[in-house]
Design a protein around this motif. Sequence first.
Motif, mmCIF file in Angstrom:
data_model
loop_
_atom_site.group_PDB
_atom_site.id
_atom_site.type_symbol
_atom_site.label_atom_id
_atom_site.label_comp_id
_atom_site.label_asym_id
_atom_site.label_seq_id
_atom_site.Cartn_x
_atom_site.Cartn_y
_atom_site.Cartn_z
ATOM 1 N N ILE A 63 1.233 -5.034 0.399
ATOM 2 C CA ILE A 63 2.650 -5.227 0.715
ATOM 3 C C ILE A 63 3.366 -5.922 -0.444
ATOM 4 N N ARG A 64 2.676 -6.868 -1.067
ATOM 5 C CA ARG A 64 3.288 -7.596 -2.185
ATOM 6 C C ARG A 64 3.425 -6.722 -3.430
ATOM 7 N N GLU A 65 2.410 -5.904 -3.713
ATOM 8 C CA GLU A 65 2.351 -5.173 -4.975
ATOM 9 C C GLU A 65 2.880 -3.742 -4.899
ATOM 10 N N ASN A 66 2.788 -3.143 -3.733
ATOM 11 C CA ASN A 66 3.131 -1.726 -3.610
ATOM 12 C C ASN A 66 4.344 -1.531 -2.707
ATOM 13 N N PRO A 67 5.496 -1.159 -3.260
ATOM 14 C CA PRO A 67 6.699 -0.957 -2.439
ATOM 15 C C PRO A 67 6.489 0.059 -1.319
ATOM 16 N N ARG A 121 13.166 -5.753 1.749
ATOM 17 C CA ARG A 121 14.159 -6.722 1.270
ATOM 18 C C ARG A 121 13.502 -8.053 0.895
ATOM 19 N N VAL A 122 12.628 -8.559 1.767
ATOM 20 C CA VAL A 122 12.011 -9.862 1.542
ATOM 21 C C VAL A 122 11.072 -9.827 0.355
ATOM 22 N N PHE A 123 10.148 -8.868 0.333
ATOM 23 C CA PHE A 123 9.168 -8.834 -0.748
ATOM 24 C C PHE A 123 9.753 -8.227 -2.016
ATOM 25 N N VAL A 148 -7.332 -8.422 5.898
ATOM 26 C CA VAL A 148 -5.931 -8.846 5.998
ATOM 27 C C VAL A 148 -5.392 -9.192 4.615
ATOM 28 N N ALA A 149 -6.199 -9.853 3.801
ATOM 29 C CA ALA A 149 -5.777 -10.197 2.437
ATOM 30 C C ALA A 149 -5.506 -8.937 1.618
ATOM 31 N N GLN A 150 -6.313 -7.908 1.810
ATOM 32 C CA GLN A 150 -6.085 -6.649 1.108
ATOM 33 C C GLN A 150 -4.754 -6.032 1.524
ATOM 34 N N GLU A 151 -4.455 -6.092 2.820
ATOM 35 C CA GLU A 151 -3.198 -5.545 3.312
ATOM 36 C C GLU A 151 -2.010 -6.350 2.784
ATOM 37 N N GLY A 194 4.234 -17.795 -3.108
ATOM 38 C CA GLY A 194 2.866 -18.228 -3.386
ATOM 39 C C GLY A 194 2.001 -17.154 -4.003
ATOM 40 N N GLU A 195 0.691 -17.380 -3.964
ATOM 41 C CA GLU A 195 -0.272 -16.437 -4.518
ATOM 42 C C GLU A 195 -0.302 -15.155 -3.689
ATOM 43 N N LYS A 196 -0.998 -14.142 -4.206
ATOM 44 C CA LYS A 196 -0.992 -12.836 -3.560
ATOM 45 C C LYS A 196 -1.629 -12.851 -2.170
ATOM 46 N N ASP A 197 -2.416 -13.901 -1.880
ATOM 47 C CA ASP A 197 -3.019 -14.008 -0.548
ATOM 48 C C ASP A 197 -2.547 -15.256 0.181
ATOM 49 N N ALA A 198 -1.369 -15.748 -0.189
ATOM 50 C CA ALA A 198 -0.871 -17.006 0.379
ATOM 51 C C ALA A 198 -0.707 -16.921 1.894
ATOM 52 N N ALA A 199 -0.216 -15.787 2.389
ATOM 53 C CA ALA A 199 -0.029 -15.638 3.836
ATOM 54 C C ALA A 199 -1.374 -15.634 4.548
#
Length: 239
Positions: free
Chosen positions: A218-222, A232-234, A211-214, A137-142
Motif C-alpha cells: 500500500i505504501r509503495e504501490n499506488p 489520498r493519504v498514502f 500484514v507487513a507485506q500488505e 514512519g517506516e514501511k512497517d510502522a502500522a
Amino acid sequence: MLKKLIVVPFLALALVSCGQNVNLGSVLGTVLNNAPLTEGEVANGLKEALVQGITNGAKQASAVDGYLGNSLIRIPFPPEVQKVESTLRNLGLGGEVDKFVTALNRGAETAAKEAAPIFVSAIKQLTITDAFNILRGEKDAATQFLKRVTTAQLTQAFAPHVQKALDATQATRYYSDIANTYNKVPFVTKINPDLQAYATQKAIDGLFILVAQEEEKIRENPMARTTDLLKRVFGSVNN
C-alpha cells in the motif's frame, strides 16, 4: 476551507438520505483533492490500510498451504526439540515427523480464519497521534504498532482456536506419538514442550509478516491503494 470540510460531508450524506447513489469517498475526493489532509482522513486512512492488510494477510494465511507452502511463515519442528526430528528420521520415522509438521501448519491455517475480526477490533485503538506517526514512519510502522498493542490480547484470544485446530488436524496426537517414541530411546533427555504456546506464537508471527507485506504494498504501490482515501493519504507521503 473549514466551511468546505464541514459542508461537503453533510452534503453527501444528504444526497444519500434522499436515495441518491452517492459514493461518499468520491465526493470528498473530488472536492478536497487539493486540500490539506485532515486529522480524521489520516486516522481513517490508516485504519483502512490496516483492515485491508489484515484481511488480505488472514486470507492468505488461512488458505490451504497458506503456512505450509510459504517458506517465510511455515512453522517448523519446535526448535528446542529439533534433535528429536533428526533422531526419529535416523530411526526411519521421517514419515511421522512430516505428518506432524503438516498437521501443525494445517492447524495454524485453520486458526488464521479467526484472526481478522480480532485484529480489526484492535484497530479501534488507533489514535490520531498514532496515525500521523505511522503515516510518516517506516514501511512497517502500522504493523509494528498493531503488534505492540495487540500481541498479548491476540495470544489470549488466539490460543483456544490454535488448540482446537491442532486437535482437529491431529497435530497434538502426532506430537504425543513422536514424543513418546523419542522418550523411549535410551539415554535421551525426555521432552514435553508446550506445543500450543509454540504454535500460537508462530501462527501470530506469520500473520504479522503477511500484514507487513500488505502494508508495504500500500505504501509503495499506488495500484494497491483500492480506495480514494488510501490513495489520498498514502499519496501525500510520496508527494
